[in-house]
Design an enzyme around this catalytic site. Structure first.
Site, short mmCIF file in Angstrom:
data_model
loop_
_atom_site.label_atom_id
_atom_site.label_comp_id
_atom_site.label_asym_id
_atom_site.label_seq_id
_atom_site.Cartn_x
_atom_site.Cartn_y
_atom_site.Cartn_z
N GLU A 48 -3.19 7.69 0.53
CA GLU A 48 -2.20 7.86 1.59
C GLU A 48 -2.17 6.62 2.48
O GLU A 48 -1.14 6.28 3.05
CB GLU A 48 -2.51 9.13 2.42
CG GLU A 48 -1.28 9.72 3.09
CD GLU A 48 -1.50 11.11 3.68
OE1 GLU A 48 -0.96 12.08 3.15
OE2 GLU A 48 -2.22 11.22 4.70
N LYS A 95 8.92 16.69 2.00
CA LYS A 95 9.00 17.73 3.03
C LYS A 95 10.45 18.02 3.38
O LYS A 95 10.88 19.16 3.48
CB LYS A 95 8.26 17.29 4.30
CG LYS A 95 6.76 17.25 4.17
CD LYS A 95 6.16 16.95 5.54
CE LYS A 95 4.69 16.59 5.46
NZ LYS A 95 4.13 16.12 6.71
N HIS A 151 -20.29 14.06 -19.58
CA HIS A 151 -19.98 14.89 -20.75
C HIS A 151 -18.49 15.23 -20.79
O HIS A 151 -18.09 16.20 -21.42
CB HIS A 151 -20.84 16.15 -20.73
CG HIS A 151 -22.30 15.80 -20.72
ND1 HIS A 151 -23.00 15.54 -21.87
CD2 HIS A 151 -23.15 15.58 -19.68
CE1 HIS A 151 -24.23 15.21 -21.54
NE2 HIS A 151 -24.36 15.21 -20.22
N GLY A 161 -4.36 11.74 10.56
CA GLY A 161 -4.83 12.99 9.96
C GLY A 161 -6.01 12.79 9.03
O GLY A 161 -7.01 13.51 9.09
N ARG A 162 -5.94 11.76 8.17
CA ARG A 162 -7.00 11.56 7.18
C ARG A 162 -8.25 10.94 7.79
O ARG A 162 -9.25 10.71 7.10
CB ARG A 162 -6.48 10.74 6.00
CG ARG A 162 -5.77 9.46 6.39
CD ARG A 162 -4.96 8.88 5.24
NE ARG A 162 -4.18 7.72 5.61
CZ ARG A 162 -2.95 7.76 6.12
NH1 ARG A 162 -2.37 8.92 6.35
NH2 ARG A 162 -2.30 6.65 6.41
N GLU A 196 2.94 24.53 5.26
CA GLU A 196 1.88 25.29 4.60
C GLU A 196 0.96 25.94 5.64
O GLU A 196 0.62 27.13 5.55
CB GLU A 196 1.03 24.37 3.70
CG GLU A 196 1.75 23.80 2.50
CD GLU A 196 2.49 22.50 2.80
OE1 GLU A 196 2.75 22.20 3.99
OE2 GLU A 196 2.82 21.78 1.84
N LYS A 227 -2.57 18.66 13.28
CA LYS A 227 -2.26 17.65 14.31
C LYS A 227 -0.83 17.84 14.81
O LYS A 227 -0.58 17.87 16.00
CB LYS A 227 -2.46 16.25 13.71
CG LYS A 227 -2.12 15.14 14.66
CD LYS A 227 -2.34 13.79 14.00
CE LYS A 227 -1.77 12.69 14.88
NZ LYS A 227 -1.85 11.38 14.24
O1 LIG Z 1 -2.51 18.05 10.53
P1 LIG Z 1 -1.10 18.19 10.11
O2 LIG Z 1 -0.12 17.64 11.10
O3 LIG Z 1 -0.77 19.62 9.76
O4 LIG Z 1 -0.88 17.31 8.81
C1 LIG Z 1 -1.59 17.57 7.64
C2 LIG Z 1 -1.48 16.45 6.65
O5 LIG Z 1 -0.13 16.22 6.29
C3 LIG Z 1 0.11 14.84 6.03
O6 LIG Z 1 1.00 14.34 6.93
C4 LIG Z 1 0.65 14.63 4.67
O7 LIG Z 1 1.61 15.58 4.35
C5 LIG Z 1 -1.26 14.18 6.17
O8 LIG Z 1 -1.21 12.88 6.60
C6 LIG Z 1 -1.95 15.09 7.13
O9 LIG Z 1 -3.33 14.95 7.06
#
Ligand SMILES: O=P(O)(O)OC[C@H]1O[C@](O)(CO)[C@@H](O)[C@@H]1O
Length: 554
Positions: free
Chosen positions: A357, A516, A388, A271-272, A216, A210
């Site tokens: 979150e 971050k 188990h 995002g979630r 990452e 987003k």
């Molecule tokens: O889609 P993006 O902006 O890469 O963010 C990924 C994820 O990072 C977060 O901000 C958490 O680090 C989440 O809320 C989000 O889903």
């Protein structure tokens, strides 16, 4: 908006629940069942194609009435309206949370700050459809003219967990033409393992972010692009192999993605909550657009139910208030999600992000410190495997852990008598959690086995299972696009309702920012690039940095 000056836990409805809990404390659920034979039929609700048996909870009709009184006092019906109206319910980021708009196929206008977003949603779905069709019909091919065989989705958090869950959940609907892979972690092992298995001529990369600022995702995307360029691809062929989904088009273009290959995201989707947007592309590519639309319509059915059902018959509201009952009145610290369906094995991980979150907050919307607990720790795992492993603690541990059992009535894979056995396992676990085993029962069992009285006295206490452990049982006919859509939407709304009661902003996530921010400074120190006079850091971090550097001879 903050809910007035009286703190939540000082309101009469809250206090009434506190008193009620004290009265109910010594009543075992066994008694509730024996004194109330209709319990199971009364504490049962359906919505959006799902059914919930919530009779195995520490509750009576009075409890339900009191929980709903609290929901009304906290303005749940009004806040539901506010969500559907597109109000700025994400107060700290001053925007709406309109994931419901992504699955509203009615064509009715949905306004964000006066602008109807429904046409843009539909346009994006049509673009996705066209893209999926182009890829599957082989009109869109790799740079050497070969059809795509693999899709690698690069994204993390909400840009990963939701699509991965749905892809796995809908495995029976894969058309088989494309194999899906997910890379989220900055641990290079994940990317290395995927790249080992795919062919640069026939692999399509989806960069899912987003913000297009997530470290990452960006670093993994650079690795993917370099791998493509080092394995026969050229700069001008990148457009054939790289597609992005983002709300930040300029950054994606900067990265080298052709503007035509960028699918939009919007700041009114968290995002979630984004798997329903073009972030769902890896799903649509593996199950086809028709099934993806069916997923949306299942979620929409749950939205309609949530929007219109009275609170007492409203599945997300009932589940939210029961979760809150244990969280705030019985001291439960965690909540477990137990899908009895191999296809739903990633549901706990997705719900962990969704819930933790969203409601892992410690100030009200007005910025006041909370004087009560907010969201619990969410965890879980697939049944029957968990039986188990960790179920022992559910049965005999000292903690109270409410559980959601989730099981389809029918399997896609009728292997031998497995499904009926799985179903029996699911029911016996929730029954055992509820009823437990008394000392007398344990003794009688051991006696029947021929044990001496002395041995019985020693062993019986270990065999006592307290029971009275609450659980919900959620049923669906089968794991289909519709029911999986409804199931995820149900938990989204459950999370929202709890956030309303706790008066937190369920749609921001400021807590993840600090890590971050600090990451960059620490990275510079690890690589020896830290500027003179950089911020002083604590001795623990400093010595771990030193350890890393000396291991690498620097
Ligand atoms: O889609 P993006 O902006 O890469 O963010 C990924 C994820 O990072 C977060 O901000 C958490 O680090 C989440 O809320 C989000 O889903």
């Amino acid at each position: 908006m903050s809910q007035g000056s009286v703190p939540l836990n000082s309101r009469p409805e809250w206090q009434a629940l506190k008193t009620h809990q004290a009265e109910l404390k010594s009543t075992h659920m066994r008694e509730l069942f024996s004194s109330d034979p209709d319990r199971a039929s009364r504490f049962f609700v359906r919505g959006g194609g799902l059914s919930l048996d919530y009779s195995r909870n520490r509750m009576t009709d009075d409890t339900l009435a009191k929980l709903m009184a609290l929901a009304r006092e906290c303005g749940v019906p009004e806040r539901i309206e506010a969500m559907f109206r597109g109000d700025h319910i994400n107060v700290t980021e001053k925007r709406p949370a309109l994931h419901i708009a992504l699955r509203d196929t009615s064509g009715a206008p949905i306004h964000v700050d006066g602008m109807d977003i429904a046409p843009e949603v539909e346009r994006t779905l049509n673009r996705m459809e066209q893209f999926v069709d182009d890829v599957l019909s082989k009109r869109w091919q790799g740079h050497t003219g070969k059809a795509f065989t693999d899709v690698v989705s690069i994204g993390i958090g909400g840009s990963f967990l939701g699509p991965k869950l749905v892809s796995e959940a809908l495995r029976p609907y894969w058309h088989g033409q494309l194999k899906g892979h997910y890379v989220a972690n900055i641990d290079g092992t994940q990317m290395a393992e995927v790249l080992r298995r795919v062919n640069p001529e026939t692999t399509l990369f989806l960069i899912q972010s987003k913000s297009f600022r997530t470290q990452e995702t960006l670093e993994n995307s650079i690795v993917a692009r370099n791998w493509f360029l080092n394995n026969g691809g050229s700069e001008d062929q990148i457009a054939k192999h790289f597609v992005a989904v983002t709300a930040n088009t300029p950054e994606a273009v900067n990265f080298g993605i052709s503007e035509d290959n960028i699918f939009p995201m919007w700041d009114w989707v968290g995002g979630r909550y984004s798997l329903w947007s073009a972030i769902g592309l890896p799903v649509a590519l593996t199950i086809g657009m028709e099934n993806f639309r069916a997923l949306l319509s299942g979620a929409n059915a749950m939205d309609q139910h949530f929007h219109t059902a009275p609170l007492e018959q409203n599945l997300p509201v009932v589940m939210a208030m029961l979760g809150l009952w244990y969280n705030n009145f019985w001291g439960a610290e965690t909540y477990t999600i137990l899908p009895y369906d191999h296809y739903l094995r990633s549901l706990p991980a997705h719900l962990q992000q969704l819930d933790m979150e969203s409601n892992g907050k410690s100030v009200t919307q007005g910025g006041e410190p909370l004087t009560y607990q907010s969201g619990p720790v969410i965890w879980g795992g697939v049944g029957a495997n968990g039986q188990h492993a960790f179920h022992q603690l559910l049965h005999q541990g000292t903690r109270l852990i409410p559980a959601d059992f989730i099981i389809p009535l029918e399997t896609h894979n009728p292997v031998a008598s497995h499904h009926v056995t799985l179903f029996a396992n699911c029911l016996s676990q929730s029954r055992a959690l509820m009823s437990g085993k008394t000392l007398d029962e344990a003794k009688a069992e051991l006696k029947a086995e021929g044990m001496s009285d002395e041995e019985i006295d020693k062993l019986a206490p270990h065999k006592v299972i307290p029971g009275n452990k609450p659980s919900n049982t959620l049923l669906m006919d089968k794991s289909t696009p519709e029911t999986v859509g409804a199931l995820i939407a149900l938990y989204e709304h459950r999370t929202f309702v709890q956030g309303i009661i706790w008066d937190v902003d369920s749609f921001d996530q400021w807590g993840v920012e600090l890590g971050k921010q600090m990451g960059k400074g620490i990275l510079d120190r690890l690589t020896g690039d830290a500027a003179e006079g950089s911020e002083v850091i604590d001795s623990s971090t400093a010595s771990l940095i030193q350890l890393y550097r000396s291991h690498h001879g620097s």
